[in-house]
Structures are given as structure tokens and as C-alpha cells.
Design an enzyme around this catalytic site. Structure first.
Site, PDB file in Angstrom:
ATOM      1  N   THR A  37       0.827  -1.221   0.000  1.00 22.82           N
ATOM      2  CA  THR A  37       0.000   0.000   0.000  1.00 22.82           C
ATOM      3  C   THR A  37       0.847   1.251   0.000  1.00 22.82           C
ATOM      4  OG1 THR A  37      -1.829  -1.078   1.107  1.00 22.82           O
ATOM      5  CG2 THR A  37      -1.687   1.289   1.382  1.00 22.82           C
ATOM      6  N   TYR A  51      -7.994   0.981  -3.376  1.00 19.67           N
ATOM      7  CA  TYR A  51      -6.853   1.453  -4.178  1.00 19.67           C
ATOM      8  C   TYR A  51      -6.168   0.217  -4.739  1.00 19.67           C
ATOM      9  CZ  TYR A  51      -4.702  -0.148   0.080  1.00 19.67           C
ATOM     10  OH  TYR A  51      -4.346  -0.938   1.165  1.00 19.67           O
ATOM     11  N   THR A 117       1.534  -4.400   4.156  1.00 21.24           N
ATOM     12  CA  THR A 117       1.331  -4.632   5.600  1.00 21.24           C
ATOM     13  C   THR A 117       0.837  -6.037   5.897  1.00 21.24           C
ATOM     14  OG1 THR A 117      -0.932  -3.788   5.449  1.00 21.24           O
ATOM     15  CG2 THR A 117       0.818  -2.208   6.045  1.00 21.24           C
ATOM     16  N   ASP A 118       0.264  -6.723   4.891  1.00 19.57           N
ATOM     17  CA  ASP A 118      -0.352  -8.024   5.188  1.00 19.57           C
ATOM     18  C   ASP A 118       0.642  -9.043   5.737  1.00 19.57           C
ATOM     19  OD1 ASP A 118      -2.562  -6.827   4.166  1.00 19.57           O
ATOM     20  OD2 ASP A 118      -3.040  -8.388   2.721  1.00 19.57           O
ATOM     21  N   LYS A 190       0.146  -7.363  12.780  1.00 19.55           N
ATOM     22  CA  LYS A 190      -0.948  -6.524  12.263  1.00 19.55           C
ATOM     23  C   LYS A 190      -2.221  -6.970  12.977  1.00 19.55           C
ATOM     24  CE  LYS A 190      -3.146  -4.959   7.953  1.00 19.55           C
ATOM     25  NZ  LYS A 190      -3.136  -5.079   6.460  1.00 19.55           N
ATOM     26  N   GLU A 310      -2.672 -28.173  29.364  1.00 21.28           N
ATOM     27  CA  GLU A 310      -3.780 -29.107  29.112  1.00 21.28           C
ATOM     28  C   GLU A 310      -3.355 -30.242  28.181  1.00 21.28           C
ATOM     29  OE1 GLU A 310      -7.164 -25.906  28.443  1.00 21.28           O
ATOM     30  OE2 GLU A 310      -7.955 -27.957  28.377  1.00 21.28           O
TER      31      GLU A 310
HETATM   32  N1  DAS Z   1      -2.483  -5.905   0.143  1.00 17.58           N
HETATM   33  C1  DAS Z   1      -1.753  -5.256   1.193  1.00 17.58           C
HETATM   34  C2  DAS Z   1      -0.293  -5.682   1.134  1.00 17.58           C
HETATM   35  O1  DAS Z   1       0.351  -5.500   0.106  1.00 17.58           O
HETATM   36  C3  DAS Z   1      -1.790  -3.793   1.118  1.00 17.58           C
HETATM   37  C4  DAS Z   1      -1.029  -3.186   2.240  1.00 17.58           C
HETATM   38  O2  DAS Z   1      -1.638  -2.977   3.276  1.00 17.58           O
HETATM   39  O3  DAS Z   1       0.179  -2.927   2.123  1.00 17.58           O
HETATM   40  O4  DAS Z   1       0.180  -6.182   2.148  1.00 17.58           O
END
Ligand code: DAS
Length: 353
Positions: A37, A51, A117-118, A190, A310
Site C-alpha cells: 500500500t 486502491y 502490511t499483510d 498486524k 492441558e
Molecule cells: N495488500 C496489502 C499488502 O500489500 C496492502 C497493504 O496494506 O500494504 O500487504
């Protein structure tokens, strides 16, 4: 008024010296771009969540933050241009080897990796485990594309370059700068999928970066980078490790499929404290006997999995992932099992990294 040539030449060389001195004083930071992103673009400034990721090249990213030049001598390199959900083990290895090579260059003081970010937390942990350098390595992303109102990528990138160029960031392992926080690549995850404060560490951030200055509050205690027994320059294939997300009614076939797929380990993303349904135990015992490592993690986002609570881990010869979430446990197991190991060794590794 006529300025004699000698005075002009003197002025030029003075300016050049001054600029060189200033440049020499500033750290050299390389930005390795992979997409995400932070390199995204939306149709309008109102599109903060709709986007296309991985559109803007690294040179444009750098041009979009002219303030970078005030804090470092920055060079850009386009490693990939992908959304990070599309990362693979091969991409991780390729990126890690490039980061390692750059870290060995005398003219590189720090490295920033712009990333989606994923799976940012997976890449950051992977580099934390395998790159042998004490130079700052900072992974950074954004939750909004640069085309949106109040885009967060600009300041996240500026902060990442500040930290990557900071001597006081050396030896702290791989770091992540999101939302003014400085987090450990090991701990950060995340935890929110649509807000700018998306990233958090259950044991707390290491610090903050505010207006170009780092404020540190704690340091990592687990092994990383220079103290790691894993070296990216000696790893050419990561072990295949699968995750099975557990829930009421989960079938044993999910674990059998992982083994049939050639996995060296399966990460059990268990309910509660990594609990295993009674109907699944016989399958896991069979698969363990056939050589599959069984690692108990938890689908619950915080806390840690306790050994022999457990589940009789000693009796079943299972491993616990400690406080690592399933995706981090997968990264550690895939690195650890890239070389010969056994369940006792694997459990030691999960305690130490
Ligand atoms: N699809 C997500 C990624 O590329 C977009 C982001 O949040 O960066 O990880």
C-alpha cells in the site's frame, strides 16, 4: 560588480566542500522497495481504503518525501513490486540475501524495506532471524495509499529512514516503524486490518520516533541478527511448514493434508491455550511418528502457549510456539527446519528466538 575568476572558483570549491561535508555527515540509507500500500494508488484522494497496491516505483516514493534528504543520503532499489499477500518463501530468501549483501557494504549505514502490511510481520521476523548485521534494518508500510487524504506512508517512510540512519538503532534487531512507533520485528503483528494504528506488540513497542528523534524504552531479549545461529547466506531453501486454523468441528484431514503436501511441520493454531480436540490427537500422534513436527500455537492473539498444561507435550513429543502467533511460528519453524533438527532442538529454538 565584476567577480574575479579566482573568487568564483574558490566559492565553487567551498560550496562543494560544504556539501560533501554535509553529505558525509549524513548516514547512507538504502530503501529496498517491494510494493504494498505504501506504493499504492487510489482513484481519488477520498479513497483511503480502495486502491491498487504496488503501483508507485521506489524513485517516486523517495521524491514524494523530499524531507528524506535532510536526514540521510538515500538511494532506492526496486526489489519487487507486489502486494505482500503474494510473498513466497523464494521471495523471502531473495530479499534476505539482498539485505545481507547491502549490510556488508561499507557505504551502507542502514536499510529500509518498504513492504505491504499483510505479511510485513513475517518478513520482519524472517530478517530478524537470518541477517547477520548490527546495522539498523527497518521494515515499513502504510495503511493508506499515498494518493489519499492523511496518507500515513509519508511519515512512516520518513521515520523509517531516520531510524535506519540512527546509530542508537544498531544491535536492536530488525525494526518496524508504523504510526510513530518503533517495534521489534519479532513481536509486532498486524492486529487491525483497516486503521492506521494497525500494528502492535503484545509486550510493547521498543520506542517511538517523533520529529526525527528516537525515544527508546526497552530492548529485545530474544536472539536475533548477530546472535542468531541461522545465516541467510547459508540458507538456500526454507522448509515447508503449514498452518491449520483450529475451531469447533475441525477435521483431522486438515493435518493429514499438510503432511501429504510435504510439510516438515504443522503449526496448530489452536483454540484457547493451543488446545487440541480429543478426536484430533490420534492423527497428530500418527503424523508425529511419521516425522511431522507438531507445533502448538494459538488462534488467540495474546498470551503464550504453556508446555504440558492441558496437552501432555512431553508424552506426545510436541513443541509449543511460546508467545509466537501462528504466522510467526511458521517463519521460525521454516528457518529452523531448513537444517537437520529434532523436537528437543526445535523446542529450544522456540524458547530462544
Ligand atoms: N495488500 C496489502 C499488502 O500489500 C496492502 C497493504 O496494506 O500494504 O500487504
Amino acid at each position: 560588480m565584476f567577480t574575479p575568476l579566482w573568487k568564483k572558483l574558490a566559492l565553487i570549491s567551498l560550496t562543494a566542500t560544504a556539501l560533501t561535508t554535509v553529505a558525509a555527515e549524513k548516514p547512507n540509507v538504502v530503501i529496498l522497495a517491494t510494493g504494498g500500500t505504501i506504493a499504492g494508488a487510489g482513484a481519488t484522494t477520498a479513497n483511503s481504503a480502495s486502491y491498487q497496491a504496488a503501483k508507485v516505483p521506489v524513485d517516486k516514493l523517495i521524491l514524494s518525501v523530499p524531507e528524506l534528504a535532510n536526514v540521510a543520503n538515500v538511494k532506492g532499489e526496486q526489489a519487487f513490486q507486489i502486494a505482500s499477500e503474494s510473498f513466497t518463501n523464494d521471495r523471502l530468501l531473495e530479499l534476505g540475501k539482498r539485505v545481507s549483501a547491502l549490510s556488508k557494504q561499507a557505504d551502507v549505514d542502514g536499510i529500509v524495506i518498504t513492504h505491504g502490511t499483510d505479511t510485513l510481520e513475517e518478513t520482519a521476523y524472517f530478517l530478524n532471524l537470518t541477517v547477520h548485521t548490527d546495522k539498523p534494518i527497518v521494515v515499513v508500510g502504510s495503511m493508506r495509499p499515498g494518493t489519499a487524504m492523511s496518507a500515513d506512508g509519508t511519515l512512516n517512510l520518513y521515520n523509517a529512514v531516520v531510524v535506519a540512519g540512527s546509530p542508537d538503532a544498531k544491535g536492536k534487531g530488525v525494526l518496524v516503524t508504523m504510526n510513530d512507533q518503533i517495534d521489534s520485528g519479532r513481536d509486532v503483528t498486524k492486529s487491525i486490518n483497516i486503521k492506521t494504528n494497525a500494528f502492535s506488540s503484545q509486550w510493547g513497542s521498543l520506542g517511538m520516533v517523533v520529529e526525527g528523534k528516537n525515544y527508546w524504552f526497552r530492548a529485545p531479549v530474544k536472539r536475533h541478527t548477530m546472535q542468531s545461529e541461522f545465516d541467510i547466506d547459508k540458507i538456500n531453501q526454507l522448509a515447508l511448514v503449514e498452518i491449520v486454523y483450529s475451531y469447533g468441528n475441525v477435521p483431522a484431514s486438515m493435518y493429514e493434508a499438510a503432511a501429504a503436501n510435504g510439510a516438515k511441520a504443522v503449526i496448530h493454531a489452536g483454540t484457547g491455550n493451543g488446545s487440541v480436540a480429543d478426536r484430533i490427537v490420534p492423527t497428530l500422534q500418527k503424523l508425529r511418528k511419521e516425522g511431522l513436527q507438531i507445533v502448538r500455537s494459538a488462534r488467540v492473539p495474546a498470551g503464550f502457549v504453556l508446555r504440558n498444561a492441558e496437552q501432555p507435550d512431553d508424552k506426545y513429543d510436541w513443541v509449543v510456539a511460546h508467545d509466537l502467533n501462528p504466522q510467526k511460528a511458521k517463519i521460525l519453524a521454516s528457518v529452523a527446519l531448513s537444517q537437520p533438527s529434532n523436537s528437543k532442538e526445535l523446542q529450544r529454538i522456540f524458547w530462544e528466538y
